[in-house]
Design an enzyme around this catalytic site. Structure first.
Site, PDB file in Angstrom:
ATOM      1  N   TYR A  27      -0.934  -8.615   9.537  1.00 28.66           N
ATOM      2  CA  TYR A  27       0.289  -9.374   9.024  1.00 28.66           C
ATOM      3  C   TYR A  27       1.458  -9.710  10.149  1.00 28.66           C
ATOM      4  O   TYR A  27       1.970 -10.397  10.255  1.00 28.66           O
ATOM      5  CB  TYR A  27       0.588  -8.774   7.598  1.00 28.66           C
ATOM      6  CG  TYR A  27       1.982  -9.370   7.121  1.00 28.66           C
ATOM      7  CD1 TYR A  27       2.025 -10.712   6.576  1.00 28.66           C
ATOM      8  CD2 TYR A  27       3.243  -8.756   6.983  1.00 28.66           C
ATOM      9  CE1 TYR A  27       2.843 -11.334   5.899  1.00 28.66           C
ATOM     10  CE2 TYR A  27       4.152  -9.326   6.527  1.00 28.66           C
ATOM     11  CZ  TYR A  27       4.229 -10.578   5.796  1.00 28.66           C
ATOM     12  OH  TYR A  27       5.205 -11.130   5.582  1.00 28.66           O
ATOM     13  N   GLU A  49       7.059 -11.833  -2.278  1.00 28.56           N
ATOM     14  CA  GLU A  49       8.305 -10.956  -2.112  1.00 28.56           C
ATOM     15  C   GLU A  49       8.639 -10.544  -3.307  1.00 28.56           C
ATOM     16  O   GLU A  49       9.090  -9.171  -3.593  1.00 28.56           O
ATOM     17  CB  GLU A  49       9.329 -11.781  -1.403  1.00 28.56           C
ATOM     18  CG  GLU A  49       9.021 -11.947   0.186  1.00 28.56           C
ATOM     19  CD  GLU A  49       8.861 -10.553   1.163  1.00 28.56           C
ATOM     20  OE1 GLU A  49       9.068  -9.722   0.796  1.00 28.56           O
ATOM     21  OE2 GLU A  49       8.245 -10.701   2.309  1.00 28.56           O
ATOM     22  N   TRP A  57       4.764  -3.117   0.488  1.00 29.37           N
ATOM     23  CA  TRP A  57       4.110  -4.183   0.773  1.00 29.37           C
ATOM     24  C   TRP A  57       2.721  -4.217   0.814  1.00 29.37           C
ATOM     25  O   TRP A  57       2.089  -5.356   0.687  1.00 29.37           O
ATOM     26  CB  TRP A  57       4.901  -4.785   1.893  1.00 29.37           C
ATOM     27  CG  TRP A  57       4.522  -6.042   2.486  1.00 29.37           C
ATOM     28  CD1 TRP A  57       3.779  -6.453   3.711  1.00 29.37           C
ATOM     29  CD2 TRP A  57       4.680  -7.372   1.715  1.00 29.37           C
ATOM     30  NE1 TRP A  57       3.558  -7.729   3.722  1.00 29.37           N
ATOM     31  CE2 TRP A  57       3.940  -8.438   2.616  1.00 29.37           C
ATOM     32  CE3 TRP A  57       5.064  -7.806   0.796  1.00 29.37           C
ATOM     33  CZ2 TRP A  57       3.999  -9.582   2.352  1.00 29.37           C
ATOM     34  CZ3 TRP A  57       5.035  -9.088   0.340  1.00 29.37           C
ATOM     35  CH2 TRP A  57       4.475  -9.965   1.094  1.00 29.37           C
TER      36      TRP A  57
END
Length: 188
Positions: A27, A49, A57
């Site tokens: 990522y 988000e 995350w």
């Protein structure tokens, strides 16, 4: 070496947050901070988000494909049509984060996105590029004047779960700001 950098398994220096898992490395290296300039892409990042709020995350990264399947590939017009049966379906889907408020916000945000040019709206809050990258963690903030203004503008348009911290995380993820640290091997 800065407190914000760490060496990855391949010997390359990266932002320290990104080296603890293969998903983070991919990522960080291939996506985070690269410009996203489509409504669908921005809607997806905004939604992810918002779901990440209060979670790590990595949880969202590992469930991302499940989110894409559950939310019709983040096609705004399709998600905007979701109703109570879809909310029930999503609440029963163990492949995503099952939070009713966040699910309902994702649907409401798709409906709000139908009424605006999301790309133009979000990118209008991109700050002027900094002359250099940040050097350490002490220089990083959870929100900025621009993210506060973006969150306020999104809320005015009917978007939910887009406070200043979530807006700033989206700005980082979508390339509105370059928050890779000085010395990180990623070049944008």
């Amino acid at each position: 070496m800065s407190d914000a950098l760490a060496e990855g398994p391949d010997g390359l220096l990266r932002c320290a947050w990104s080296v603890s898992a293969a998903e983070y490395i991919a990522y960080h290296d291939e996506e985070w901070g690269r410009p996203v300039k489509t409504d669908q892409g921005l809607y997806e990042r905004m939604t992810l988000e918002a779901f990440q709020s209060g979670l790590a995350w990595i949880t969202i990264l590992r469930k991302r494909e499940n989110f894409r399947a559950a939310f019709a590939g983040f096609e705004i017009s399709r998600v905007a049509e979701f109703g109570e049966d879809d909310v029930a379906r999503l609440m029963a889907d163990a492949g995503i984060v099952r939070n009713r408020l966040k699910i309902e916000a994702a649907i409401a945000n798709a409906r709000a996105a139908l009424d605006v040019n999301l790309t133009d709206l979000i990118w209008s809050f991109a700050p002027e590029p900094r002359p250099s990258r940040r050097r350490g963690l002490a220089e990083l903030a959870a929100s900025t004047p621009e993210s506060k203004a973006l969150a306020k503008a999104l809320k005015k348009e009917g978007f939910r779960f887009v406070g200043p911290t979530t807006a700033y995380a989206m700005m980082q993820a979508c390339g509105l700001v370059d928050d890779h640290f000085e010395g990180c091997h990623v070049v944008l």
